[in-house]
Design an enzyme around this catalytic site. Structure first.
Site, PDB file in Angstrom:
ATOM      1  N   LYS A 198       0.851  -1.195   0.000  1.00 14.19           N
ATOM      2  CA  LYS A 198       0.000   0.000   0.000  1.00 14.19           C
ATOM      3  C   LYS A 198       0.885   1.243   0.000  1.00 14.19           C
ATOM      4  O   LYS A 198       1.455   1.613   1.023  1.00 14.19           O
ATOM      5  CB  LYS A 198      -0.937   0.051   1.204  1.00 14.19           C
ATOM      6  N   GLU A 254       2.689   7.473  15.783  1.00 10.11           N
ATOM      7  CA  GLU A 254       1.261   7.416  16.111  1.00 10.11           C
ATOM      8  C   GLU A 254       0.559   6.295  15.321  1.00 10.11           C
ATOM      9  O   GLU A 254      -0.153   5.462  15.887  1.00 10.11           O
ATOM     10  CB  GLU A 254       0.703   8.776  15.709  1.00 10.11           C
ATOM     11  N   GLU A 407       8.781  15.275  16.252  1.00  9.53           N
ATOM     12  CA  GLU A 407       9.224  15.147  14.875  1.00  9.53           C
ATOM     13  C   GLU A 407       8.459  16.141  13.997  1.00  9.53           C
ATOM     14  O   GLU A 407       7.229  16.144  13.986  1.00  9.53           O
ATOM     15  CB  GLU A 407       8.990  13.724  14.362  1.00  9.53           C
TER      16      GLU A 407
END
Ligand code: ADP
Length: 504
Positions: A198, A254, A407
């Site tokens: 993907k 995350e 980040e």
């Protein structure tokens, strides 16, 4: 402004773009999404539409996983290791002979400057395929002398075999679209797995063109399936799929957590290459010219959109003022422009969303009291139609500030002074991340002490941003687990079977 009809476009790149709509690759067939939905992909340098792409969702992922399973149990399992190697080498040759075209597609879709795509992404992609092509015939188990103390007179032969895992799901980001695809496909296929890939929704084009080349190379249908789509739909369906044996994920920390949770259903194996907030440390005894280049490249390569960005630069206090001023001066002179223009040294960020995110960090830095020495704005004038952010340098940064902890994934660097080795080591290790670290010093003992103490998956001594097919890549702490590339990738894409033979 760059357009897809720019005269310098390679005829094959133009032909690919002229198709205007692109499909999913499932079981060797190019198909529409079952929902009929499509999404747009645009040039971040201009906002111009590059094409529409079939948007995979759960049902398409189901079909792709079924095709990958059928290929794994069927034709792919009958391909000998040496033939697998030949196929991967053939694909490497195709990537090489199509390098210019692929680099242009990458530049148009992602924004990166063409020189970086041509000199970095493309040769590395071909090299990864060749490196893992070489491994196909060397993936061996071992014979083990066993004693079995509870079984007097035991006489056994025991051996191990390394077997493929089955269907590998690869979920990749948009910063190095082709390279990230190949980094998964090459080891997964070399080990005998099949793949459902993907690509990131921002940058599907080079992976789709690679899918055509995979067919040309002669891989059996279903060995590689490509399902562009969005993270919460196609990505989440792949991560949770009961028919997928392993997920290799690169992206944000995350989303990495979501992937781990989604993997729980069938306890699929997971490897994660996540975010970073990497320290790049310049001691007073360093080769300062080399360090200055390393600081600059470390943060601004690929517009700062690298997980390994040296986004926290620590410079010894005795050299701080001079080094930070030189970095800011250099940042101000960077020539920004569309990636296809050979004169551009820095392209746009990948998307409007990413640009806004990066600019919000610039605002956070200012608000928290950091001093802006260069950049900090969206580029205007002729670049106003694209997602360009000026290379940005902050000083007067405190370790606790958001720009020193989180980040940013853009061209924003926080430069901080330090006094001594113990202090800088503790500060360098003082974020939740642990992907890479750089150290600049001529003192060999200090260099090795730092390499020992830094909590990172990769440490660069007197260099920065180097990668290679043979060198393992991955992080520690919340930068993820598992290693891509190098011999450790073979472990990551195989499982060990233990076989006992009673010789009595
Ligand atoms: P970035 O913030 O750099 O775009 P992400 O972690 O959001 O990085 O995306 C990396 C890849 O993960 C992309 O291919 C994206 O589509 C995919 N992704 C995003 N959300 C999910 C999710 N919930 N489950 C699986 N994949 C996801």
């Amino acid at each position: 402004m760059t357009t897809t009809t720019a005269p310098q476009l390679h005829p094959d790149a133009k032909a690919f773009l002229d198709k205007k709509s692109h499909k999913l690759l499932i079981g060797g067939q190019w198909v529409d999404a079952l929902s009929g939905k499509t999404f747009k992909t645009t040039n971040p340098a201009s906002g111009e539409l590059l094409g529409t792409v079939a948007e995979a969702d759960r049902a398409d992922v189901d079909a792709a996983v079924a095709a990958a399973r059928a290929a794994f149990e069927g034709p792919w399992s009958k391909v000998t290791p040496s033939e697998r190697g030949k196929l991967l080498n053939r694909l490497a040759d195709l990537v090489e002979s199509h390098a210019e075209e692929l680099a242009q597609l990458e530049t148009l879709d992602n924004g990166k400057v063409i020189g970086e795509a041509l000199k970095g992404d493309l040769p590395l992609s071909a090299d990864l395929l060749r490196y893992f092509a070489g491994w196909t015939t060397k993936i061996a188990g071992e014979t083990t002398p066993v004693s079995v103390p509870y079984y007097p007179g035991a006489r056994f032969m025991h051996y191990t075999v390394r077997e493929p895992l089955g269907v590998v799901g690869a979920i990749i980001p948009w910063n190095f679209p082709l390279l990230m695809a190949v980094e998964r496909l090459a080891p997964a296929l070399a080990c005998g797995n099949t793949v459902v890939l993907k690509p990131a929704e921002q940058t599907p084009l080079s992976a789709l063109r690679l899918g055509e080349l995979i067919g040309e190379a002669g891989l059996p249908p279903g060995a590689v399936n490509i399902v562009p789509g969005f993270g919460p739909t196609a990505g989440a369906a792949l991560a949770a799929h009961m028919g997928v044996d392993k997920i290799s994920f690169t992206g944000s920390t995350e989303v990495g957590r979501e992937v781990v949770k989604a993997s729980a259903g069938n306890l699929k194996k997971v490897s994660l290459e996540l975010g970073g907030k990497s320290p790049n440390i310049v001691f007073e005894d360093a080769d300062l010219d080399a360090a200055a280049k390393g600081m600059f490249m470390g943060i601004f390569y690929n517009q700062g959109q690298t997980c390994s960005a040296g986004s926290r630069v620590f410079v010894h206090e005795s050299k701080f003022e001079a080094m930070v001023a030189a970095l800011a001066e250099r940042a101000k002179k960077v020539r920004q422009g569309p990636g296809l223009d050979p004169a551009s040294r820095m392209g746009p960020l990948v998307s409007e969303e990413q640009m806004k995110r990066v600019l919000s960090y610039v605002e956070a830095g200012k608000k928290e009291g950091a001093k802006l020495l260069a950049g900090g704005e969206r580029a205007g004038g002729p670049l106003a139609g694209g997602w360009f952010v000026q290379p940005t340098v902050f000083s007067d940064v405190k370790d606790s500030m958001r720009i020193a902890q989180e980040e940013i994934f853009g061209p924003v660097v926080a430069v901080m002074p330090f006094k001594d080795e113990a202090e800088v080591l503790a500060r360098a290790n003082g974020t939740p991340y642990g992907l890479v670290a750089g150290v600049w010093t001529k003192d060999i003992k200090k260099a090795f002490r730092m390499a020992q103490g830094l909590k990172a998956g990769v440490v660069w001594l007197n260099c920065y941003q180097f990668v290679d097919a043979a060198a393992p890549w991955g992080g520690t702490k919340q930068s993820g687990y598992g290693r891509e590339k190098g011999p450790y990738a073979i472990e990551a894409y195989t499982q060990v079977k233990s076989v006992w033979v009673d010789l009595n």
